[in-house]
Motif scaffolding. Structure first.
Motif, mmCIF file in Angstrom:
data_model
loop_
_atom_site.group_PDB
_atom_site.id
_atom_site.type_symbol
_atom_site.label_atom_id
_atom_site.label_comp_id
_atom_site.label_asym_id
_atom_site.label_seq_id
_atom_site.Cartn_x
_atom_site.Cartn_y
_atom_site.Cartn_z
ATOM 1 N N ILE A 17 2.930 11.579 9.593
ATOM 2 C CA ILE A 17 4.189 11.303 9.151
ATOM 3 C C ILE A 17 4.916 10.352 10.234
ATOM 4 O O ILE A 17 5.822 9.593 10.106
ATOM 5 N N ARG A 18 4.792 11.350 11.428
ATOM 6 C CA ARG A 18 5.474 10.900 12.593
ATOM 7 C C ARG A 18 4.898 9.338 12.992
ATOM 8 O O ARG A 18 5.596 8.408 13.533
ATOM 9 N N ARG A 19 3.438 9.278 12.944
ATOM 10 C CA ARG A 19 2.829 7.942 13.282
ATOM 11 C C ARG A 19 3.437 6.895 12.409
ATOM 12 O O ARG A 19 3.935 5.808 12.708
ATOM 13 N N ALA A 20 3.358 7.074 11.282
ATOM 14 C CA ALA A 20 4.052 6.221 9.891
ATOM 15 C C ALA A 20 5.492 5.767 10.253
ATOM 16 O O ALA A 20 5.731 4.432 10.145
ATOM 17 N N HIS A 21 6.317 6.884 10.696
ATOM 18 C CA HIS A 21 7.620 6.414 10.932
ATOM 19 C C HIS A 21 7.879 5.483 12.259
ATOM 20 O O HIS A 21 8.634 4.569 12.070
ATOM 21 N N ALA A 22 6.963 5.818 13.180
ATOM 22 C CA ALA A 22 7.100 5.080 14.411
ATOM 23 C C ALA A 22 6.773 3.659 14.470
ATOM 24 O O ALA A 22 7.321 2.826 14.966
ATOM 25 N N ARG A 23 5.878 3.244 13.608
ATOM 26 C CA ARG A 23 5.368 2.149 13.112
ATOM 27 C C ARG A 23 6.268 1.365 12.360
ATOM 28 O O ARG A 23 6.023 0.226 11.679
ATOM 29 N N GLY A 24 7.058 2.059 11.615
ATOM 30 C CA GLY A 24 8.030 1.407 10.707
ATOM 31 C C GLY A 24 7.778 1.659 9.273
ATOM 32 O O GLY A 24 8.360 0.777 8.348
ATOM 33 N N ALA A 25 6.783 2.240 8.896
ATOM 34 C CA ALA A 25 6.560 2.445 7.347
ATOM 35 C C ALA A 25 7.664 3.085 6.825
ATOM 36 O O ALA A 25 8.426 3.723 7.116
ATOM 37 N N ARG A 26 7.621 2.771 5.395
ATOM 38 C CA ARG A 26 8.548 3.480 4.542
ATOM 39 C C ARG A 26 8.274 4.824 4.110
ATOM 40 O O ARG A 26 7.104 5.276 3.572
ATOM 41 N N ARG A 54 0.930 -1.210 -0.022
ATOM 42 C CA ARG A 54 -0.105 -0.032 0.075
ATOM 43 C C ARG A 54 0.888 1.167 -0.006
ATOM 44 O O ARG A 54 1.606 1.369 0.966
ATOM 45 N N VAL A 55 0.649 1.972 -1.007
ATOM 46 C CA VAL A 55 1.588 3.151 -1.320
ATOM 47 C C VAL A 55 0.199 4.497 -1.062
ATOM 48 O O VAL A 55 -0.434 4.623 -1.814
ATOM 49 N N VAL A 56 0.622 5.464 -0.276
ATOM 50 C CA VAL A 56 -0.093 6.433 -0.026
ATOM 51 C C VAL A 56 0.739 7.744 -0.303
ATOM 52 O O VAL A 56 1.760 8.063 0.285
ATOM 53 N N MET A 57 0.287 8.803 -1.119
ATOM 54 C CA MET A 57 0.992 10.038 -1.561
ATOM 55 C C MET A 57 -0.071 10.948 -0.859
ATOM 56 O O MET A 57 -0.998 11.125 -1.084
ATOM 57 N N VAL A 58 0.684 11.930 0.188
ATOM 58 C CA VAL A 58 0.154 12.834 0.696
ATOM 59 C C VAL A 58 0.133 14.147 -0.014
ATOM 60 O O VAL A 58 1.119 14.664 -0.440
ATOM 61 N N VAL A 59 -0.950 14.741 -0.450
ATOM 62 C CA VAL A 59 -0.924 15.976 -1.422
ATOM 63 C C VAL A 59 -1.659 17.088 -0.679
ATOM 64 O O VAL A 59 -2.287 16.738 0.280
ATOM 65 N N ASP A 60 -1.185 18.413 -0.992
ATOM 66 C CA ASP A 60 -1.815 19.407 -0.195
ATOM 67 C C ASP A 60 -1.938 20.639 -1.249
ATOM 68 O O ASP A 60 -1.450 20.548 -2.457
ATOM 69 N N ALA A 70 -3.909 11.007 -0.424
ATOM 70 C CA ALA A 70 -4.541 11.442 0.753
ATOM 71 C C ALA A 70 -4.289 12.866 0.822
ATOM 72 O O ALA A 70 -3.249 13.596 0.515
ATOM 73 N N SER A 71 -5.168 13.561 1.595
ATOM 74 C CA SER A 71 -4.945 14.876 2.206
ATOM 75 C C SER A 71 -5.687 15.046 3.553
ATOM 76 O O SER A 71 -6.595 14.431 4.045
ATOM 77 N N ALA A 72 -5.236 16.446 3.890
ATOM 78 C CA ALA A 72 -5.912 16.765 5.345
ATOM 79 C C ALA A 72 -7.006 17.640 4.898
ATOM 80 O O ALA A 72 -8.019 18.078 5.692
ATOM 81 N N VAL A 120 -2.915 7.092 5.571
ATOM 82 C CA VAL A 120 -1.553 7.106 5.969
ATOM 83 C C VAL A 120 -1.379 6.040 7.128
ATOM 84 O O VAL A 120 -0.125 5.524 7.116
ATOM 85 N N ASP A 121 -2.250 5.964 8.087
ATOM 86 C CA ASP A 121 -1.944 5.030 9.106
ATOM 87 C C ASP A 121 -1.985 3.670 8.775
ATOM 88 O O ASP A 121 -1.559 2.866 9.114
ATOM 89 N N GLU A 122 -2.707 3.310 7.465
ATOM 90 C CA GLU A 122 -2.618 1.980 6.857
ATOM 91 C C GLU A 122 -1.573 1.710 5.729
ATOM 92 O O GLU A 122 -1.396 0.696 5.167
ATOM 93 N N ALA A 123 -0.780 2.711 5.511
ATOM 94 C CA ALA A 123 0.323 2.668 4.301
ATOM 95 C C ALA A 123 1.526 1.942 4.741
ATOM 96 O O ALA A 123 1.883 1.909 5.838
#
Length: 321
Positions: free
Chosen positions: A96-105, A8-14, A46-48, A70-73
């Motif tokens: 981003i911090r949550r993703a990093h903490a759980r080991g997502a790339r 699963r790849v998620v791109m965050v756009v703003d 994905a976006s805010a 992002v939490d599922e990526a």
């Protein structure tokens, strides 16, 4: 990457995101590729915000996922920021911090490195960004070891690309890391884009043109690639280029950002990987064709560059995989 399920790849756009970078990510990770015969990526934007205006108001995105995606990526991509001096959205930084903490790339394109740095996930790591913003990035984030001359940097679970076009280089590299060189080459051929571009972004930095520019190393590199089975030395390369070894070192540093010996070794490892991916079982033959000489040297070099033994690499990326 597991071959039994999609990644699963998620791109965050703003607001203000670059459509080109979104297109690169969509092309690489979002298109279905049944001809490759293996599970591909699941790609999501994905976006805010519920509605996102692209750069210069070219068009507006709607109906995309929220930041919960992002939490599922497995991989999170952060594109450029039109103005890195404007702070990033707090909810994006938290995701981003949550993703990093759980080991997502985590991956950033261009000035997206500012977003990763602002989230604190680049501290103590190497990274790169567009050369125009390198000085400001270094001033703002001194705990990040910026490498301004490369196209991309791989720090394991955090990867950064330089300019927008370097997003393609990084994306193909990630596909190679996930699926092997043969698959990455197949994708690059469909894109009519080289699977690997020699050198780094130093070749694009604006600078005065020298009065007598050096001739390109391309003919020498092409000749060396065609003769990797030979016990080539730096002296052989210098002789072929009709120059001294010291001058050759300077030219390699200037054009490719590496040394002649390091370049030779990398090319030999790449060739060894391609042979193993095709199912070659005879390590002595692989070692000979790649110029490593012995199976023992092949094992040492492959483990040093990929972290895998030849048998492990073949099992993971060979035809049986």
């Amino acid at each position: 990457m597991s071959q039994g399920s999609s990644h699963r790849v998620v791109m965050v756009v703003d607001d203000g995101s670059n459509p080109f970078e979104m297109g690169v990510a969509t092309e690489l990770f979002g298109l279905r590729r049944p001809e490759l015969g293996r599970p591909w990526y699941e790609f999501t934007l994905a976006s805010a915000r519920e509605r996102v205006g692209m750069h210069l108001g070219m068009f507006t995105l709607s109906g995309i996922a929220g930041l919960g995606a992002v939490d599922e990526a497995d991989t999170v991509i952060v594109p450029n920021r039109p103005d890195p001096q404007v702070p990033a959205d707090a909810s994006v930084l938290s995701a981003i911090r949550r993703a990093h903490a759980r080991g997502a790339r985590l991956m950033s394109f261009c000035t997206g490195a500012f977003t990763l740095a602002e989230a604190g996930v680049l501290d103590g790591l190497r990274a790169t960004t567009h050369w125009r913003w390198a000085a400001e990035f270094t001033e703002r984030y001194p705990d990040v070891r910026l490498e301004p001359d490369v196209l991309f940097v791989d720090e394991g679970t955090v990867l950064t690309a330089a300019g927008s076009a370097a997003a393609m280089d990084l994306g193909l590299y990630v596909i190679q890391r996930d699926h092997g060189a043969e698959i990455a080459n197949a994708v690059s051929r469909r894109l009519v884009f080289p699977g690997h571009r020699d050198g780094g972004q130093q070749q694009f930095v604006e600078r005065p043109v020298p009065v007598v520019p050096d001739a390109s190393l391309a003919p020498l590199l092409e000749w060396a690639r065609a003769n990797l089975d030979r016990a080539l030395t730096v002296a052989d390369l210098a002789t072929r280029a009709a120059t001294s070894q010291a001058t050759l070192h300077r030219r390699f540093r200037g054009e490719l950002g590496t040394t002649p010996l390091a370049w030779l070794t990398t090319e030999r490892v790449s060739l060894a990987c391609r042979l193993l991916e095709r199912g070659e079982l005879r390590l002595d033959r692989v070692a000979t064709e790649c110029g490593f000489g012995t199976a023992a040297n092949l094992r040492a070099q492959l483990r040093r560059h990929t972290g895998l033994s030849p048998s492990e690499y073949r099992r993971r990326f060979g035809p049986a995989a």
